[in-house]
Design an enzyme around this catalytic site. Structure first.
Site, PDB file in Angstrom:
ATOM      1  N   ARG A  49       5.248  -2.385   2.027  1.00 27.01           N
ATOM      2  CA  ARG A  49       6.178  -2.565   3.143  1.00 27.01           C
ATOM      3  C   ARG A  49       7.164  -3.708   2.905  1.00 27.01           C
ATOM      4  O   ARG A  49       8.329  -3.608   3.266  1.00 27.01           O
ATOM      5  CB  ARG A  49       5.408  -2.820   4.446  1.00 27.01           C
ATOM      6  CG  ARG A  49       4.735  -1.579   5.006  1.00 27.01           C
ATOM      7  CD  ARG A  49       4.204  -1.842   6.404  1.00 27.01           C
ATOM      8  NE  ARG A  49       3.584  -0.653   6.978  1.00 27.01           N
ATOM      9  CZ  ARG A  49       4.229   0.282   7.661  1.00 27.01           C
ATOM     10  NH1 ARG A  49       5.537   0.176   7.849  1.00 27.01           N
ATOM     11  NH2 ARG A  49       3.598   1.317   8.158  1.00 27.01           N
ATOM     12  N   THR A  60       2.004  -4.683  12.173  1.00 26.65           N
ATOM     13  CA  THR A  60       2.779  -3.498  11.819  1.00 26.65           C
ATOM     14  C   THR A  60       2.432  -2.329  12.727  1.00 26.65           C
ATOM     15  O   THR A  60       3.316  -1.651  13.269  1.00 26.65           O
ATOM     16  CB  THR A  60       2.512  -3.110  10.361  1.00 26.65           C
ATOM     17  OG1 THR A  60       2.771  -4.221   9.517  1.00 26.65           O
ATOM     18  CG2 THR A  60       3.388  -1.948   9.941  1.00 26.65           C
ATOM     19  N   TYR A 119      12.368  -8.087   2.346  1.00 30.78           N
ATOM     20  CA  TYR A 119      13.780  -7.794   2.121  1.00 30.78           C
ATOM     21  C   TYR A 119      14.450  -8.837   1.221  1.00 30.78           C
ATOM     22  O   TYR A 119      15.124  -8.478   0.255  1.00 30.78           O
ATOM     23  CB  TYR A 119      14.554  -7.650   3.442  1.00 30.78           C
ATOM     24  CG  TYR A 119      15.985  -7.170   3.228  1.00 30.78           C
ATOM     25  CD1 TYR A 119      16.241  -5.832   2.956  1.00 30.78           C
ATOM     26  CD2 TYR A 119      17.053  -8.059   3.262  1.00 30.78           C
ATOM     27  CE1 TYR A 119      17.533  -5.390   2.718  1.00 30.78           C
ATOM     28  CE2 TYR A 119      18.349  -7.623   3.025  1.00 30.78           C
ATOM     29  CZ  TYR A 119      18.587  -6.296   2.758  1.00 30.78           C
ATOM     30  OH  TYR A 119      19.867  -5.866   2.515  1.00 30.78           O
ATOM     31  N   TYR A 156      -0.871 -12.085   4.746  1.00 29.35           N
ATOM     32  CA  TYR A 156      -0.878 -10.627   4.811  1.00 29.35           C
ATOM     33  C   TYR A 156      -0.058 -10.106   3.643  1.00 29.35           C
ATOM     34  O   TYR A 156       1.166 -10.192   3.646  1.00 29.35           O
ATOM     35  CB  TYR A 156      -0.297 -10.174   6.154  1.00 29.35           C
ATOM     36  CG  TYR A 156      -0.216  -8.675   6.377  1.00 29.35           C
ATOM     37  CD1 TYR A 156      -0.886  -7.766   5.568  1.00 29.35           C
ATOM     38  CD2 TYR A 156       0.547  -8.178   7.434  1.00 29.35           C
ATOM     39  CE1 TYR A 156      -0.805  -6.400   5.791  1.00 29.35           C
ATOM     40  CE2 TYR A 156       0.641  -6.814   7.669  1.00 29.35           C
ATOM     41  CZ  TYR A 156      -0.037  -5.936   6.845  1.00 29.35           C
ATOM     42  OH  TYR A 156       0.062  -4.583   7.073  1.00 29.35           O
ATOM     43  N   LYS A 216      -5.343 -10.891   4.450  1.00 25.90           N
ATOM     44  CA  LYS A 216      -5.438  -9.447   4.640  1.00 25.90           C
ATOM     45  C   LYS A 216      -4.805  -8.813   3.412  1.00 25.90           C
ATOM     46  O   LYS A 216      -3.602  -8.926   3.194  1.00 25.90           O
ATOM     47  CB  LYS A 216      -4.707  -9.004   5.909  1.00 25.90           C
ATOM     48  CG  LYS A 216      -4.670  -7.489   6.088  1.00 25.90           C
ATOM     49  CD  LYS A 216      -3.847  -7.063   7.292  1.00 25.90           C
ATOM     50  CE  LYS A 216      -3.761  -5.540   7.399  1.00 25.90           C
ATOM     51  NZ  LYS A 216      -2.933  -5.107   8.563  1.00 25.90           N
ATOM     52  N   ILE A 250      -8.977  -5.545   8.678  1.00 23.39           N
ATOM     53  CA  ILE A 250      -7.997  -5.435   9.757  1.00 23.39           C
ATOM     54  C   ILE A 250      -7.568  -3.979   9.757  1.00 23.39           C
ATOM     55  O   ILE A 250      -6.863  -3.517   8.865  1.00 23.39           O
ATOM     56  CB  ILE A 250      -6.832  -6.407   9.568  1.00 23.39           C
ATOM     57  CG1 ILE A 250      -7.354  -7.846   9.686  1.00 23.39           C
ATOM     58  CG2 ILE A 250      -5.743  -6.159  10.604  1.00 23.39           C
ATOM     59  CD1 ILE A 250      -6.297  -8.925   9.551  1.00 23.39           C
TER      60      ILE A 250
END
Length: 293
Positions: free
Chosen positions: A138, A44, A107, A133, A162, A204
């Protein structure tokens, strides 16, 4: 397999928007010299959403080539299209990455069964190690603790996570369901102290783009169980952790890097823009408190 301070690398762009390969190589070299324990290109923070597939894996190849096996490279490779995610993990392996960082489908908003089937298809398509992740803020897709456990038990190539949920008790819940050997990395710099105390083994990191040595020292203190030293580093770094998210990321990160390393290009690709004045002031103050500038 992975531990310590692992920067989610920004991607350096020239003024015309092209990839600044030579500067990026210098950036990777600096990160390794400062003590970073791994590298994450094209996540990202690396503005992966604005990279073409060709650019994306060119950046990964450059990172791998410059690292030369000194630290592991975990390539961002997720997609909301399972077929594209499979293409990406194969491309990450071909580029020489040591693992792939994979978000769940964003999405689309699949249910937990859909998330499991997505990672089943990806894991069965390629033997490259996978770091999940989980970043619901997000993706609008939360991999539930039970689903993480189910994935980890079903697919040996899924070696870690993560965690950017911001829910600190998840570290203990995931440790309980996945086992102590499952690699848990914080995805939030400001929560890494508590996360490590709960069984995490590293972060991270966004802040490590700017303060790699301090972040590496912080993680080393955690690993040694020296939480007094770790807390001192947390106090020094916390304002920077916060300041780097006072505007849309990675705008503040690139502004900060420009203050620390003005010789490197720090352009952004639309729709990301330069941080506002208030954010810049917050970053300047935080850099000063951290003793970086």
């Amino acid at each position: 397999m992975f531990s310590g301070s692992i920067p989610a690398l920004v991607t350096l762009f020239e003024a015309d928007g092209s990839f600044a390969e030579n500067a990026y190589r210098d950036f990777v070299e600096w990160q390794i010299a400062e003590g970073s324990a791994g590298l994450v290109p094209c996540g990202t923070t690396g503005e992966a959403a604005t990279l073409s597939a060709e650019e994306h894996f060119h950046v990964v190849r450059v990172c791998v080539d410059q690292a030369k096996g000194r630290v592991p490279v975990i390539a961002g490779a997720g997609s909301n299209d399972t077929r594209v995610a499979i293409q990406n993990i194969r491309a990450a392996k071909d580029a020489g990455a040591d693992a792939a960082l994979m978000v769940p489908p964003y999405y689309n908003r699949p249910n937990q069964e859909g998330i499991f089937r997505h990672f089943e298809a990806v894991a069965n398509s390629c033997d490259l190690p996978i770091v999940l992740y989980n970043v619901p803020a997000r993706t609008v897709t939360d991999i539930h603790v039970e689903t993480i456990g189910r994935i980890a038990k079903a697919f040996p190539s899924v070696v870690g996570l993560k965690d950017a949920t911001g829910i600190i008790q998840r570290a203990s819940a995931q440790r309980d369901i996945c086992g102590e050997a499952f690699c848990q990395l914080s995805g939030n710099d400001d929560m890494a102290l508590a996360f490590n105390a709960s069984g995490g083994v590293g972060c991270i990191s966004v802040t490590a783009n700017i303060a790699p040595r301090l972040c590496a020292e912080f993680q080393a203190a955690c690993a040694a169980g020296d939480y007094a030293k770790a807390l001192a580093h947390q106090d020094k770094l916390f304002p920077l952790h916060t300041a780097l998210f006072t505007d849309a990321s990675p705008g503040p990160v690139k502004y900060a890097l420009g203050q620390v390393k003005p010789e490197w290009p720090t352009g952004l690709r639309l729709p990301m823009t330069w941080p506002g004045e208030a954010s810049q002031h917050a970053v300047d103050a935080a850099l000063k408190q951290a003793g970086i500038r």
